[in-house]
Design a protein around this motif. Structure first.
Motif, mmCIF file in Angstrom:
data_model
loop_
_atom_site.group_PDB
_atom_site.id
_atom_site.type_symbol
_atom_site.label_atom_id
_atom_site.label_comp_id
_atom_site.label_asym_id
_atom_site.label_seq_id
_atom_site.Cartn_x
_atom_site.Cartn_y
_atom_site.Cartn_z
ATOM 1 N N PRO A 43 2.638 22.552 10.934
ATOM 2 C CA PRO A 43 3.435 23.323 10.045
ATOM 3 C C PRO A 43 5.157 23.076 10.595
ATOM 4 C CG PRO A 43 1.991 24.649 11.205
ATOM 5 C CD PRO A 43 1.466 23.221 11.700
ATOM 6 N N PHE A 44 5.140 22.448 11.921
ATOM 7 C CA PHE A 44 6.523 22.078 12.319
ATOM 8 C C PHE A 44 6.637 20.649 12.576
ATOM 9 C CE2 PHE A 44 5.086 25.990 14.230
ATOM 10 C CZ PHE A 44 5.827 26.984 13.552
ATOM 11 N N PHE A 45 5.791 19.763 11.746
ATOM 12 C CA PHE A 45 6.102 18.343 11.939
ATOM 13 C C PHE A 45 7.278 17.741 11.849
ATOM 14 C CE2 PHE A 45 5.155 13.988 10.514
ATOM 15 C CZ PHE A 45 4.515 13.373 11.412
ATOM 16 N N TYR A 46 7.985 18.027 10.657
ATOM 17 C CA TYR A 46 9.313 17.303 10.452
ATOM 18 C C TYR A 46 10.289 17.502 11.168
ATOM 19 C CZ TYR A 46 7.205 15.393 6.153
ATOM 20 O OH TYR A 46 6.523 14.361 5.254
ATOM 21 N N PRO A 47 10.469 18.955 11.600
ATOM 22 C CA PRO A 47 11.590 19.200 12.756
ATOM 23 C C PRO A 47 11.052 18.985 13.990
ATOM 24 C CG PRO A 47 10.974 21.357 11.337
ATOM 25 C CD PRO A 47 10.039 20.201 10.776
ATOM 26 N N LEU A 97 0.828 -1.115 0.135
ATOM 27 C CA LEU A 97 -0.112 -0.077 0.069
ATOM 28 C C LEU A 97 0.864 1.168 0.131
ATOM 29 C CD1 LEU A 97 -2.763 1.302 0.108
ATOM 30 C CD2 LEU A 97 -2.661 1.168 2.896
ATOM 31 N N MET A 98 1.956 1.395 0.926
ATOM 32 C CA MET A 98 2.712 2.464 0.908
ATOM 33 C C MET A 98 3.709 2.723 -0.347
ATOM 34 S SD MET A 98 2.145 3.822 3.838
ATOM 35 C CE MET A 98 3.287 5.005 3.660
ATOM 36 N N ALA A 99 3.954 1.674 -1.092
ATOM 37 C CA ALA A 99 4.412 1.617 -2.500
ATOM 38 C C ALA A 99 3.875 2.529 -3.438
ATOM 39 C CB ALA A 99 4.859 0.296 -3.113
ATOM 40 N N SER A 100 2.488 2.630 -3.367
ATOM 41 C CA SER A 100 1.927 3.399 -4.227
ATOM 42 C C SER A 100 1.358 4.777 -3.612
ATOM 43 C CB SER A 100 0.266 2.703 -4.440
ATOM 44 O OG SER A 100 -0.367 2.639 -3.257
ATOM 45 N N ILE A 101 1.965 5.325 -2.607
ATOM 46 C CA ILE A 101 1.705 6.496 -1.931
ATOM 47 C C ILE A 101 2.955 7.125 -1.860
ATOM 48 C CG2 ILE A 101 1.203 7.746 0.351
ATOM 49 C CD1 ILE A 101 -0.929 5.269 0.685
ATOM 50 N N PRO A 102 3.420 8.391 -2.148
ATOM 51 C CA PRO A 102 4.557 8.980 -1.810
ATOM 52 C C PRO A 102 4.755 9.494 -0.427
ATOM 53 C CG PRO A 102 2.810 10.668 -2.785
ATOM 54 C CD PRO A 102 2.348 9.213 -2.883
ATOM 55 N N TYR A 103 5.397 8.499 0.329
ATOM 56 C CA TYR A 103 5.562 8.346 1.814
ATOM 57 C C TYR A 103 6.256 9.616 2.551
ATOM 58 C CZ TYR A 103 9.926 6.404 1.315
ATOM 59 O OH TYR A 103 11.431 6.317 1.116
ATOM 60 N N ASN A 104 6.916 10.243 1.689
ATOM 61 C CA ASN A 104 7.756 11.624 2.387
ATOM 62 C C ASN A 104 6.845 12.882 1.805
ATOM 63 O OD1 ASN A 104 8.090 11.299 -0.444
ATOM 64 N ND2 ASN A 104 10.300 11.813 -0.442
#
Length: 563
Positions: free
Chosen positions: A268-272, A170-177
């Motif tokens: 808005p600051f999710f990745y940091p 499932l994740m292969a079909s989704i741009p996970y990043n």
């Protein structure tokens, strides 16, 4: 066939996990009993103590949903203010993260299921104990065992179904990043938690999936699911508040606002934020061998940050929810104030709500009695008919209240209750029956006055009116004592004052009946007016009997009315 069996095994494992959490929470709640209620109601004098209380209670009973439902119920029952409940809810969000830490530490790395069978052996004698406290402790042990057995079976079922492969495809079909994928996971986490109504269960599944190291499902995706679960878990308190009063609905709205606000701030600051938590766990905590700690740390940090940001704005949150849900000006005479048959909270807590409703019932009967006393002095037909119609309405209300409270108590008694709580329900059932009889007596007094007004032109003389008002005054004094004794916090060690008032009512009735015969013989007034007069006095004496029965019901005393 094997696929169907695997699916059923997965669902069964999840059911065992949820059932274990439910039994564990209920067992601890019953074991704590009134002390748990006291902690929630007494340790919330300011917002910071409210947060601490929410953390402690939720960490103990392992259910933020149960804590928030308690908060909603306490606000609905008038035992906690809206501002106090907001602090408790903030603490509950932090306390629920303890579950994730426990699972991270021992859930998947240690075969905890191997210890659950011996734990059941320890809990079995407690379950069959005659002591309600030991029995509740045994239920807690069984619930704890079932919870981790379910978690272990859940892990086995997902492995046999190759869930990791399915998720990877499932994740292969989704741009996970992609950031929009993060939003998708937040929505999925919220929806799944809404359906299951157990954030701890969805968190356990998230931890399990994260522990599988599925390609495309990393720390960020798991963290997004955890944030969504914070939104989804608000549905339980929201549903519990639907049939409550305005303050209860405001509490549920504050819970929803708090959790949604936290998600909107962090996104808005999710990745940091994820990078910061990862660095902290790796370099400060030194937990390099267990990635599950990262997810647990994120879950905790998210709720702590949200609390820190909003703890200083509790008054503003209170004003906001009050503006969104203003108090409606409406006649709520036909509506119970504290309970509803539509939804029950935890069984033990439901008793507290029912007790508050019985208090309300008693106060309403006291008001009805005062209306009868006022009816005696009304001369104009329009005002008299208006007051009489109001008393008729009160009588219908008392009938309905008895039925609705009794139905509610019957539903509560079907739950898992301690022996003390069962005894308390029996006392309340006795009381509402007597309160309904008080409503009937008050209505009969009003009917007697109305009948005399319609069918007899002769008026009560000044002496009779004075005696009837004096009798009603004694009944009101008895009512005042009854309302005090009905209150759950009032001691029952001394009911001598109630006994004395009832004795005074009985003696006064006998005195007036004897005087009535003498006055009729002397021609002071007619026989017909004397009959209405004595009927009124006799009904007042019956009122005193019902009032005394209610007072004695608090001591477990059942008696018959005096003749």
């Amino acid at each position: 066939m094997s696929t169907l069996l695997n699916v059923l095994s997965l669902l069964g494992s999840l059911a065992l996990f949820l059932y274990g959490m439910k039994i564990m929470s209920e067992g601890l709640e019953k074991f704590a009993g009134d002390r748990l209620r006291y902690i929630l109601s007494a340790m919330t004098q300011n917002r910071f103590m409210g947060v601490l209380t929410g953390i402690i209670v939720t960490a103990l009973i392992q259910s933020s949903s149960a804590t928030t439902v308690m908060a909603v119920s306490f606000v609905n029952a008038g035992l906690m203010t809206l501002a106090q409940s907001i602090g408790v809810i903030m603490g509950a969000n932090i306390g629920t993260t303890v579950t994730a830490w426990i699972i991270s530490a021992i859930g998947f790395k240690v075969n905890i299921a191997a210890f659950t069978i011996p734990l059941l052996a320890v809990g079995l004698p407690l379950i069959f104990s005659g002591n309600s406290k030991r029995k509740s402790l045994g239920e807690f042990v069984f619930g704890f065992s079932f919870l981790f057995m379910g978690l272990n079976f859940l892990q086995q079922a997902t492995a046999e179904m190759h869930i990791d492969t399915m998720v990877a495809q499932l994740m292969a079909s989704i741009p996970y990043n992609n950031f929009f994928t993060i939003l998708l996971f937040v929505v999925v986490g919220a929806l799944v938690t809404m359906v299951m109504q157990a954030s701890a269960a969805t968190m356990a599944i998230t931890l399990m999936l994260f522990d599988m190291h599925i390609p495309g499902f990393g720390f960020e995706q798991a963290a997004a699911l955890a944030m969504g679960q914070n939104i989804g878990t608000t549905i339980t308190a929201f549903m519990a508040s639907l049939t409550g009063n305005t303050q209860a609905r405001r509490t549920a709205l504050a819970h929803m606002f708090f959790n949604v606000f936290g998600v909107l701030v962090v996104l808005p600051f999710f990745y940091p934020a994820c990078q910061g938590v990862s660095w902290f766990v790796t370099h400060v905590l030194g937990a390099t061998s267990n990635d599950l700690y990262k997810l647990s740390a994120f879950h905790t940090a998210f709720n702590i940050l949200n609390t820190i940001l909003l703890i200083g704005f509790v008054p503003q949150i209170e004003k906001f929810v009050c503006a969104v849900l203003p108090q409606k000006e409406q006649d709520e005479e036909y509506r119970l104030r504290f309970i509803s048959s539509a939804r029950l909270s935890t069984a033990e807590l439901s008793i507290l709500e029912a007790q508050k409703e019985v208090n309300n019932f008693a106060e309403r009967c006291q008001r009805m009695c005062k209306l009868v006393d006022e009816l005696l002095d009304i001369e104009g037909d329009k005002d008299f008919n208006k007051m009489f119609a109001r008393i008729e309405k009160y009588e219908r209300i008392t009938d309905r209240m008895e039925v609705e409270i009794a139905n509610y108590l019957n539903k509560v008694s079907e739950g898992r209750l301690s022996n003390e709580s069962k005894a308390q329900i029996q006392k309340m059932m006795k009381r509402i029956s007597e309160l309904e009889s008080i409503g009937d007596c008050c209505y009969n007094l009003a009917r007697a006055i109305n009948s005399k007004r319609q069918y007899l032109k002769e008026e009560f003389n000044e002496s009779q009116m004075q005696h009837m008002h004096t009798m009603m005054g004694l009944v009101d004094d008895a009512m005042e004592e009854m309302v005090k004794k009905v209150n759950i916090t009032a001691p029952y060690s001394n009911i001598n004052h109630s006994y004395n008032i009832e004795t005074e009512i009985n003696n006064y009735r006998d005195q007036l009946k004897n005087q009535n015969l003498q006055d009729i013989d002397a021609g002071v007034y007619s026989y017909q007016i004397g009959v209405f007069y004595v009927d009124f006095i006799s009904i007042c004496e019956k009122l005193g009997d019902h009032i005394m029965n209610i007072v004695q019901a608090g001591m477990g005393v059942i008696r018959t009315s005096s003749k």
